[in-house]
Design a protein around this motif. Structure first.
Motif, PDB file in Angstrom:
ATOM      1  N   LEU A  44       0.837  -1.203   0.000  1.00 37.45           N
ATOM      2  CA  LEU A  44       0.000   0.000   0.000  1.00 37.45           C
ATOM      3  C   LEU A  44       0.867   1.246   0.000  1.00 37.45           C
ATOM      4  O   LEU A  44       1.982   1.227   0.515  1.00 37.45           O
ATOM      5  N   PRO A  45       0.360   2.356  -0.531  1.00 35.78           N
ATOM      6  CA  PRO A  45       1.096   3.619  -0.410  1.00 35.78           C
ATOM      7  C   PRO A  45       1.211   3.995   1.068  1.00 35.78           C
ATOM      8  O   PRO A  45       0.254   3.869   1.829  1.00 35.78           O
ATOM      9  N   LEU A  46       2.398   4.462   1.469  1.00 37.12           N
ATOM     10  CA  LEU A  46       2.644   4.886   2.857  1.00 37.12           C
ATOM     11  C   LEU A  46       2.626   6.409   2.931  1.00 37.12           C
ATOM     12  O   LEU A  46       3.271   7.082   2.139  1.00 37.12           O
ATOM     13  N   TYR A  47       1.910   6.931   3.909  1.00 42.26           N
ATOM     14  CA  TYR A  47       1.874   8.362   4.184  1.00 42.26           C
ATOM     15  C   TYR A  47       2.412   8.553   5.586  1.00 42.26           C
ATOM     16  O   TYR A  47       1.992   7.865   6.502  1.00 42.26           O
ATOM     17  N   GLN A  48       3.322   9.509   5.749  1.00 43.36           N
ATOM     18  CA  GLN A  48       3.862   9.772   7.092  1.00 43.36           C
ATOM     19  C   GLN A  48       3.396  11.113   7.583  1.00 43.36           C
ATOM     20  O   GLN A  48       3.200  12.024   6.840  1.00 43.36           O
TER      21      GLN A  48
END
Length: 113
Positions: A109-113
């Motif tokens: 999955l795309p990771l957002y921080q």
């Protein structure tokens, strides 16, 4: 539902609420929280800040307080802001930092921080 794994210092929170469904991992060993929002098909990761996030012992007590569960896990509250274009896929360096539980939740999955 909430499952606390004291021996692994992990808390799993599963919210089943239609488009607001999500899974969250509190990993107190690695110091990160990851939330997978199913409606966004994305994973959001943040560092645990002790002044804002209850410790492992306290979170179990809070889970049983009805008002807290209604306020904290309400589908009307959004903990993250979705910003397209600022994500990336995780690699082996991320999984070393975040740990295997977050890796299992967020791989692919795309990771957002």
């Amino acid at each position: 539902t909430m499952t606390i794994h004291n021996e692994e210092h992990i808390v799993d929170v599963h919210v089943r609420s239609g488009v607001y469904s999500s899974d969250t991992i509190f990993d107190y060993v690695h110091g990160y929280i990851a939330t997978r929002l199913f409606s966004r098909n994305a994973c959001f990761i943040m560092k645990i800040k002790k002044e804002f996030i209850p410790d492992l012992n306290e979170i179990g007590h809070l889970a049983f307080e009805r008002e807290t569960m209604r306020d904290v896990y309400s589908p009307n509250n959004v903990w993250v802001q979705y910003q397209p274009g600022s994500s990336r896929l995780g690699d082996y360096k991320d999984w070393i930092l975040y740990g295997k539980h977050i890796e299992n939740l967020c791989t692919g999955l795309p990771l957002y921080q």
